[in-house]
Every structure is written in structure tokens, then in C-alpha cells.
Design an enzyme around this catalytic site. Structure first.
Site, mmCIF file in Angstrom:
data_model
loop_
_atom_site.group_PDB
_atom_site.id
_atom_site.type_symbol
_atom_site.label_atom_id
_atom_site.label_comp_id
_atom_site.label_asym_id
_atom_site.label_seq_id
_atom_site.Cartn_x
_atom_site.Cartn_y
_atom_site.Cartn_z
ATOM 1 N N ARG A 84 0.942 -1.243 -0.156
ATOM 2 C CA ARG A 84 -0.110 -0.072 0.201
ATOM 3 C C ARG A 84 0.892 1.243 0.092
ATOM 4 N NH1 ARG A 84 -2.750 3.234 4.445
ATOM 5 N NH2 ARG A 84 -3.968 4.572 3.248
ATOM 6 N N HIS A 128 -2.908 10.954 0.521
ATOM 7 C CA HIS A 128 -2.518 10.570 2.029
ATOM 8 C C HIS A 128 -2.083 12.045 2.210
ATOM 9 C CE1 HIS A 128 -1.314 7.294 4.786
ATOM 10 N NE2 HIS A 128 -0.939 8.463 5.292
ATOM 11 N N GLU A 173 -7.678 8.606 5.930
ATOM 12 C CA GLU A 173 -8.121 9.187 7.283
ATOM 13 C C GLU A 173 -8.746 10.687 7.218
ATOM 14 O OE1 GLU A 173 -4.735 8.921 9.835
ATOM 15 O OE2 GLU A 173 -4.669 6.723 9.807
ATOM 16 N N ASN A 299 -7.640 1.923 9.653
ATOM 17 C CA ASN A 299 -6.424 2.187 9.998
ATOM 18 C C ASN A 299 -6.568 2.086 11.601
ATOM 19 O OD1 ASN A 299 -5.345 2.364 7.818
ATOM 20 N ND2 ASN A 299 -4.888 4.703 7.965
ATOM 21 N N TYR A 301 -4.864 1.759 15.532
ATOM 22 C CA TYR A 301 -3.484 1.762 16.401
ATOM 23 C C TYR A 301 -3.889 1.512 17.868
ATOM 24 C CZ TYR A 301 -1.177 3.240 12.253
ATOM 25 O OH TYR A 301 -0.553 3.308 11.324
ATOM 26 N N GLU A 353 -3.755 -0.089 7.861
ATOM 27 C CA GLU A 353 -2.574 0.385 8.804
ATOM 28 C C GLU A 353 -2.547 -0.137 10.014
ATOM 29 O OE1 GLU A 353 -1.605 4.415 9.029
ATOM 30 O OE2 GLU A 353 -1.983 4.674 7.009
HETATM 31 C C1 FCB Z 1 -1.659 7.305 10.598
HETATM 32 C C2 FCB Z 1 -1.260 7.791 9.221
HETATM 33 C C3 FCB Z 1 0.094 7.201 8.896
HETATM 34 C C4 FCB Z 1 1.149 7.394 9.842
HETATM 35 C C5 FCB Z 1 0.433 6.424 11.092
HETATM 36 C C6 FCB Z 1 1.152 6.283 12.415
HETATM 37 O O1 FCB Z 1 -2.644 8.118 11.077
HETATM 38 O O2 FCB Z 1 -2.118 7.492 8.242
HETATM 39 O O3 FCB Z 1 0.726 8.153 7.673
HETATM 40 O O4 FCB Z 1 1.624 8.492 10.590
HETATM 41 O O5 FCB Z 1 -0.701 7.160 11.560
#
Ligand code: FCB
Length: 452
Positions: A84, A128, A173, A299, A301, A353
Site C-alpha cells: 500500500r 494521503h 483518514e 487504520n 492503532y 494500517e
Molecule cells: C496514521 C497515518 C500514517 C502514519 C500512522 C502512524 O494516522 O495514516 O501516515 O503516520 O498514523
């Protein structure tokens, strides 16, 4: 929580499951003014004193623009079947409308063909975050005309690459571009005005739907979708105030995007909360936004903890915390996927992500990043738990292939499974990359064994 999914053939993911690594143009390419590239809002933002923690910028980054071929070899060595990446709009169309930059288009053609030669499916993201500065000068995403320029850009990329990419995501995002770019102003273009942020969010969604329709009309065969940053929002306590805060934050982060995309309306509670800061919506916009997608990229985290009082202190939660001060919370990924599956009629979902920044020094040519390996293992496991409960998942991509420019944090935060020495540009596979490599090899072996 950890299970030996990487050693047991019975634990194999489906054969057609997509395994990838992810990057974005501004974070790795460098060459920010080379070969005809125009400036983006991030080039401009990096010049603002204090905007980037280490006062760095994207002019050199990982020099991926010059080192593309060797990076493709490295990606191939990992054994992934997808990559990607994003195309930089100002590299291919320096002022965001009108003239195209042939050298920029040639670069992405080399990238896509190079992936295909190595048996890796190209997963393209159009936006992006690096909007051409010339469009920002006319109001950027707050200006409705930008949506039409975005459609022209999407069609231009389709004309050049659309027959060879597996997938096209419109935006990465939108919440980040809207809220961090235009409300808190900690990201480019650095505006602090909530009404502008909400108008930006609307135009991003609108341009997404417009681009999808235009691409399909142009005969695009790639699978089409969008990438959202989502997380479960948990109240800090059971108090009514914390729960109300959590509901509102869920409205702003999750439902503000999911509802229009899949139900054709903005959430009523958020509209009421916004009052005068509501976006201007024209007749027909919501239909366009609701244009069916082939996939939804997510995405993930961490979770978000909502508190009506003192902000949540991640260091008191007892959970492991990454170098970004984000809690390691894989169970939140399973919960999020189940919730999306239950509340919406979603197409196949991809984790586009997932990963962690950790302090992981290179010592004697090695990086022992056991915490990142554990992070990846537990989150892949979390995806598997969701799939076992009926959620339709198409793939998983690690953020990130290599250490890179982490936006307002500059180069200080390292998300890569490959270490980059910025003085020499030497790439070194971290232990987590070696783990991913062996995990993918074992997945492939399991499928061969099952086929035999
Ligand atoms: C996301 C972004 C990516 C990277 C990660 C850690 O928000 O899409 O570019 O910075 O966080």
C-alpha cells in the site's frame, strides 16, 4: 492472548488473504522539489517554526524516489503479496489542476510495474494528506471546487495506472485531515477553526463519492474504497458525564464517517452538538457520498478513552504504551470490527494500517524490537478473532514498511519494521520484519500443505 498462529497450519488465514506493508508518499519519497514536483501543504507546514517536533521536513525522508528499485526488492524479500502506497498529487499535477508532470507519472508507473514484476499487488491511495499548495491558496478542502479537482486527479491516475493497480482508495483518514488539520491545527494546513474542519470533512466525503462514480464510469476495474482511522471509544468511568463524552467522540470519529458512507446521513446527535459549525450540504450530496464501495480500509492503532474531567492518563492505565503514548490494545481491534460488522452493511474490510512506534536502537547491525513483534502478533490475532465471529476481512497491512517522516513528530518516532539510518539511508530489517517474513512463509507453506 498470544497464540502460536504462526506455527500451526490449522491457524492459517484464507489463501486469498492479502498481506502487505504500507507507506505514504510524503513520508518516504523525499525529492520534494525534484523533477517538476510542486509543493504540497506539508512542504509548507514543515517551514512553520515549531510545527515539527525535530524541525525536520520531507525534503529527503527515506530517499525512496531515488531508491525505489532497491526498496521494491526489500518489499519482495518480506514475502508480502501487497504493497500500500500513495501517489503524491503535486508530484503528478504540480498545481493540483491543469498541467500534468510526466516525470512524476513515470515514477509511479515504474513503481507499479516494479511491484507487478515481483508478484506484489499495488494498493494505491490517492490522497494521503499532501494536497498541492496551489489548491490550498484557493481554500484547499474547505473550497468545494477542490472536490472536482480531486476527481480530475483520480481520473488522470486511472488513465495511467488504473489497468494495473489492484485497489484504489480515495482518501486516507479524513478525520485527521479535518480535525487535526483544521480544528486543532497540529497538522497541515494548520488551521484552527471547527466550522472549517467540518466543511473539509464534508468535501472529503463528497469528493470520495464523486471520484468513485467517475472512476467506475471510466471503466476502472480496480477495487474502490476509502481508508478511515477508527477506534473504539471507551468512557473513562461509568459516570453519565464520561459516557456522554464517549458517545459524542464516537459520533465525531466513527459515525461522522461511517453513517454518511453507509447510511446516507450525518449522525443527528453530532449535528445538534455542532450547531453553527455544521457543514453546508447541498441537495444530492448525501446520495453521492453513499455510492457503494468495494472495500473499507481501517487504520487501527489503539483505543480512545473519553473523559469529561481530567484527560485520560495512559501511563496509569496499566497497559503497555508505545513511543507515541498510545496504549497497546489489540482487543479493541476485535471489538471495533465486530461493531462495524453489526451496525453497518460493510463490504470486505482491510486493516490498511496497524503497527507501533517503539524506541528500538540499531546495535551491531540488529534491532531487537520484541515489543513491535508482539504488537503485530496480537493484532493479527485480533483480526483472526473477528473473522472467527463472521466478520469479512480481506487483508492486513503493517504500518510501516520502514521508519519514515512521522508528520508533526518528524523522524523521532519510528514505526518501521525496517530500520532506516537517515545519515546513510541504509535499510536494516528489524527482528519484527524477520518475524513477519517467517510468519508469511509459514502461511504459504500451510496452504501448500493443505492443497497437497
Ligand atoms: C496514521 C497515518 C500514517 C502514519 C500512522 C502512524 O494516522 O495514516 O501516515 O503516520 O498514523
Amino acid at each position: 492472548m498470544l497464540s502460536p498462529l504462526h506455527t500451526s497450519p490449522t491457524a492459517a488465514f484464507p489463501k486469498d488473504f492479502v498481506w502487505g506493508v504500507a507507506t505514504s508518499a510524503f513520508q518516504i519519497e523525499g525529492a520534494s522539489a525534484s523533477d517538476g514536483k510542486g509543493p504540497s501543504i506539508w512542504d509548507t507546514f514543515c517551514q512553520v517554526p515549531g510545527a515539527i517536533a525535530d524541525a525536520s521536513d520531507g525534503s529527503v525522508a527515506c530517499e525512496h524516489y531515488a531508491r525505489c528499485a532497491e526498496d521494491l526488492d526489500m518489499i519482495a524479500r518480506l514475502g508480502v503479496n501487497a504493497y500500500r502506497f500513495s501517489t503524491s498529487w503535486p508530484r503528478v499535477q504540480p498545481t493540483g489542476s491543469g498541467a500534468w508532470n510526466v516525470k512524476g507519472l513515470d515514477f509511479y508507473e515504474r513503481l507499479v510495474d516494479g511491484l507487478l514484476e515481483r508478484g506484489i499487488a499495488p494498493y494505491l491511495t490517492l490522497n494521503h494528506w499532501d494536497l498541492p499548495e496551489a489548491l490550498q491558496a484557493k481554500g484547499g478542502w474547505a473550497n468545494r471546487d477542490t472536490a472536482q479537482h480531486f476527481v480530475d486527479y483520480a481520473l488522470g491516475m486511472h488513465a495511467r495506472l488504473g489497468d494495473r493497480v489492484a485497489s484504489i482508495a480515495t482518501h486516507n483518514e479524513p478525520w485527521v485531515m479535518s480535525v487535526l488539520g483544521h480544528e486543532s491545527g497540529i497538522f497541515a494546513p494548520g488551521i484552527k477553526h471547527r466550522a472549517t474542519a467540518m466543511q473539509v470533512a464534508h468535501h472529503l466525503l463528497l469528493s470520495h463519492g464523486m471520484a468513485l462514480r467517475a472512476l467506475r464510469e471510466a471503466g476502472c476495474k480496480a477495487s474502490l474504497g476509502i481508508v478511515l482511522n477508527l477506534s473504539p471509544i471507551e468512557p473513562a468511568t461509568g459516570s453519565a458525564a464520561d459516557r456522554a463524552k464517549a458517545r459524542l467522540e464516537d459520533g465525531r470519529l466513527v459515525r461522522w464517517y461511517m453513517d454518511p458512507l453507509f447510511k446516507g446521513a450525518y449522525p443527528a446527535d453530532v449535528l445538534e452538538h455542532l450547531q453553527a459549525d455544521r457543514p453546508v450540504v447541498q441537495p444530492g450530496d448525501m446520495d453521492i457520498i453513499q455510492t457503494p464501495m468495494d472495500f473499507l480500509g481501517i487504520n487501527y492503532y489503539s483505543r480512545t478513552v473519553a473523559s469529561a474531567g481530567e484527560p485520560w492518563d495512559v501511563h496509569k492505565s496499566g497497559l503497555e504504551v508505545t513511543d507515541m503514548d498510545w496504549e497497546v490494545y489489540p482487543q479493541g481491534l476485535t471489538a471495533l470490527l465486530l461493531r462495524l460488522h453489526q451496525d453497518y452493511t460493510v463490504p470486505a474490510m482491510f486493516i490498511t494500517e496497524n503497527g507501533g512506534a517503539f524506541k528500538d536502537p540499531l546495535i551491531n547491525g540488529q534491532v531487537h524490537d520484541a515489543n513491535r513483534t508482539r504488537y503485530l502478533q496480537t493484532h493479527i490475532e485480533a483480526v483472526r478473532h473477528a473473522m472467527a465471529q463472521g466478520v469479512n476481512m480481506g487483508g492486513y497491512m503493517v504500518w510501516s514498511l520502514m521508519d519514515n517522516f512521522e508528520w508533526a513528530s518528524g523522524y523521532a518516532k519510528r514505526f518501521g519494521i525496517v530500520h532506516v539510518d537517515y545519515a546513510t539511508q541504509k535499510r536494516t530489517l528489524k527482528d519484527s520484519a524477520r518475524w513477519y517474513q517467517s510468519f508469511l512463509a509459514q502461511q504459504a507453506a500451510a496452504h501448500l500443505a493443505n492443497a497437497a
